[in-house]
Write a protein that holds these residues in place. Structure first.
Motif: not given
Length: 533
Positions: A35-40, A42-46
Motif C-alpha cells: 500500500h502506497s500512502s503519505d497519510l498520517a 492509515l488505520s482505516s485503510l489497512l
C-alpha cells in the motif's frame, strides 16, 4: 510461495533505491499487499499484512505515533523514501520500529512507487492464481483416484508426485503401510523408532509434516513427509486431500485384506515385477512394514485344499482373506515375522524371518504344525501344506524363491501330506511330480502300457506281481534284500521275477527298463492314493 518482506526488499525495483535496513523485524513473514500512502493515519485503510510505501512526512513529524498506528492496524513494515520530502529520518526511528515489531527500510535514491507495487502485485496475483490452479489439480487428481478405487500405493504415489517429496503412510503403531515409489532407503531405516520420536517435543523431534488419516475420533493412520518440506503449506494441503482419499479407500475396502497385508503384498509384487530391484530399498521397506532383520529369509507358501469350491465368488474371497489372516496371525503368534501375499485360491506366499536362527528345523517343524492346526479352522479347508524354498540372505532373493516354494507346495499337495510339518524340494522330487501329473491322460496311458501284464494279474498269489515289482524297484534290483523283505526263498523269488519279466517282455536288470517301470509304478500308486482319499 507468498512473497515475504525480505523478498520484496530484494526485488530490483526496490534495490534501485539503495535500501538501508533500519529494522529487520517480520522479515520472513509473507505480505498480503503493498500500500502506497503519505497519510498520517492509515488505520482505516489497512486490513493487516501490508507493506506500506511512503515519502516519510508523517513519519518524520511523529515517528512513534505513526509507527504505532501502523502496528495497531496489522501492517508488517514501512519502506520510506529519504531525500524527496524528508532529508533524513529522526534519530532512533529504527529502534522504535524494532520495539513495535515492524520492518523499516529507508530508500536513499528516488524510485517510482508504482514500479514497486506493480512488481509485487503481479507476483502476488500470479502466486494466488497458481495456488488456485494447484488446488484444482489436487482436487481433481484425488477425486479421480477415489472414483477409480486406486490402491494405497497409488494414492501415496500421487501425493509424492505432486509435492516432489517422499511420502509414507503408517498405522497407529508406527508400522509403514505404504511408501512412495523411489523413496530413499535411509528415510525408511529404523522407521518405527524415528516415527515415535516425531510425536515428541523439543530438539529430538523429526522435522516432518504429518496429517492424520480417518475421522478425528477414529483415526487409523498418518501420512508423513519424512523430512522438512520445501513448501509446508502446500504439503499440508496435499496430505489432507490424500488422507481424505485414503479414508474413502478404507471405507470401500473395509471387507478386504487388512492394510498392513495389502502393503506387504504390494512390496512382494513390486519385487517380482522388477519395480524394486535394489536390495537396500527392498530391505528398508520390508523392515518398515514389519519384517525383522535376520541372517537369512525363507520363501514359503501355505497351500490348502477345500472340500469343494463355492459357487459364490464373494464367499470364496472372504474365505481367502480369512485364510491369509490365519497364516499371518499364526506366524506372528509363534514369534516370527514375515511379509504375506495372497497368491491364489487358498494359497499364501510369505517371506519368513525366524525369531531364532540357531534352531531352524525345530522352529519350522513347530510352525508347520501350528499352521496346519490353525488354517484347518478356516471354513472349508481340509488339508494344507507348508512348502519352503531355498533360504536367502537378501529379501529380493527370498521373494524370487516364492516361485519354487509354490511349485513344491503344489506337488506336496498332490501327495498325501499326512502329519508332515513342512516340505522342501528334497521331499517331493520325482514322486511329487508324478503325483501332480497323475491326471494327464498321456501319463496314465504310459503307466497302463508299461504295467498292463502285472495290473491284470489274477493269479491270487500273495504278494501280487505288482507288489513284488514295486519292492524290487525300490531296492534297485537287490534280490537278496528283496527276498528278506518279502519273506520268500531265493529260488521262489527268482522264479517269480522270471515270470514277471516274461509277462512284461522287458529285461528287469536293464537300467532304462527299471527307470521306466519305476515311474509307471509311481503313477499307479499316486492314482490309487487319490482314489483312497
Amino acid at each position: 510461495m507468498p512473497l515475504t518482506v525480505g523478498e520484496v526488499i530484494g526485488l530490483p525495483a526496490v534495490q534501485r533505491g539503495a535500501p538501508e535496513v533500519l529494522s529487520a523485524r517480520r522479515w520472513d513473514e509473507p505480505i498480503r499487499w503493498v500500500h502506497s500512502s503519505d497519510l498520517a493515519d492509515l488505520s482505516s485503510l489497512l486490513q493487516g499484512g501490508e507493506l506500506v510505501l511512503t515519502t516519510g512526512a508523517a513519519l518524520a513529524r511523529s515517528p512513534r505515533k505513526y509507527l504505532r498506528g501502523l502496528a495497531d492496524a496489522g501492517a508488517l513494515g514501512v519502506v520510506v523514501e529519504v531525500g524527496s520530502e524528508v532529508e533524513e529520518l529522526p534519530a532512533g526511528v529504527g529502534g522504535i520500529a524494532d520495539d513495535l515489531d515492524l520492518a523499516l527500510v529507508a530508500l536513499h535514491r528516488t524510485v517510482r512507487f508504482v514500479d514497486i507495487t506493480e512488481a509485487v502485485h503481479r507476483r502476488i496475483v500470479a502466486e494466488q492464481y497458481e495456488e488456485v490452479a494447484f488446488d484444482r489439480r489436487v482436487h481433481e487428481t484425488f477425486t479421480d483416484l477415489s472414483m477409480k478405487r486406486a490402491s494405497l500405493n497409488g494414492i501415496v504415489d500421487a501425493a509424492a508426485r505432486m509435492l516432489d517429496e517422499p511420502v509414507v503412510l503408517e498405522d497407529l503403531s508406527h508400522q509403514a503401510l505404504a511408501a512412495s515409489t523411489g523413496i530413499a532407503a535411509d528415510l525408511l531405516d529404523d522407521w518405527e523408532r524415528r516415527s515415535r520420536r516425531h510425536t515428541g517435543r523439543g530438539d529430538t523431534a523429526e522435522p516432518w509434516t504429518v496429517t492424520g488419516v480417518g475421522p478425528r475420533s477414529q483415526q487409523w493412520g498418518r501420512l508423513v513427509v519424512p523430512r522438512a518440506p520445501a513448501d509446508a503449506l502446500r504439503t499440508t494441503m496435499v496430505l489432507e486431500r490424500a488422507a481424505a482419499a485414503l479414508a474413502m479407500h478404507r471405507m470401500i475396502e473395509q471387507d478386504r485384506t487388512g492394510l498392513q497385508q495389502q502393503a506387504q503384498s504390494g512390496l512382494i509384487d513390486d519385487v517380482l515385477r522388477g519395480r524394486i530391484t535394489d536390495e537396500r530399498d527392498a530391505a528398508a521397506r520390508a523392515q518398515a512394514f514389519g519384517l525383522r532383520r535376520c541372517a537369512q529369509y525363507f520363501p514359503a507358501v501355505v497351500r490348502a485344499a477345500r472340500v469343494a469350491p463355492s459357487a459364490d465368488p464373494v464367499a470364496d474371497h472372504r474365505r481367502n482373506i480369512a485364510f491369509l489372516d490365519a497364516v499371518a496371525h499364526t506366524v506372528k503368534a509363534a514369534g516370527h515375522s514375515g511379509l504375506f501375499s495372497r497368491r491364489g485360491d487358498a494359497e499364501v506366499g510369505m517371506v519368513l524371518a525366524l525369531k531364532d536362527s540357531r534352531s531352524v528345523d525345530r522352529a519350522l517343524e513347530s510352525l508347520g504344525n501350528r499352521l496346519r492346526e490353525e488354517v484347518h479352522r478356516v471354513d472349508g479347508v481340509t488339508t494344507s501344506v507348508l512348502a519352503l524354498g531355498p533360504p536367502a540372505e537378501q529379501i529380493t532373493d527370498a521373494v524370487a524363491g516364492l516361485a519354487e516354494a509354490a511349485h513344491i507346495a503344489e506337488v506336496a499337495s498332490a501327495l498325501r501330506p499326512g502329519e508332515r510339518p513342512y516340505f522342501r524340494a528334497s521331499d517331493v522330487r520325482l514322486r511329487g511330480l508324478l503325483s501332480l501329473l497323475r491326471d494327464d491322460r498321456r501319463v496314465q496311458r504310459f503307466a497302463e502300457t508299461e504295467l498292463k501284464a502285472v495290473l491284470s494279474d489274477d493269479s491270487g498269489a500273495t504278494p501280487s506281481d505288482l507288489e513284488v515289482l514295486r519292492e524290487y524297484l525300490r531296492l534297485a534290483g537287490n534280490k537278496a534284500a528283496l527276498a528278506q523283505r518279502l519273506h520268500m526263498s531265493r529260488p521262489a523269488l527268482y522264479k517269480r521275477l522270471a515270470a514277471i519279466r516274461d509277462a512284461l517282455g522287458v529285461d528287469l536288470d536293464d537300467g532304462e527298463s527299471m527307470t521306466s517301470l519305476h515311474v509307471a509304478v509311481m503313477v499307479v500308486d499316486a492314482a490309487a492314493a487319490e482314489r483312497s482319499r
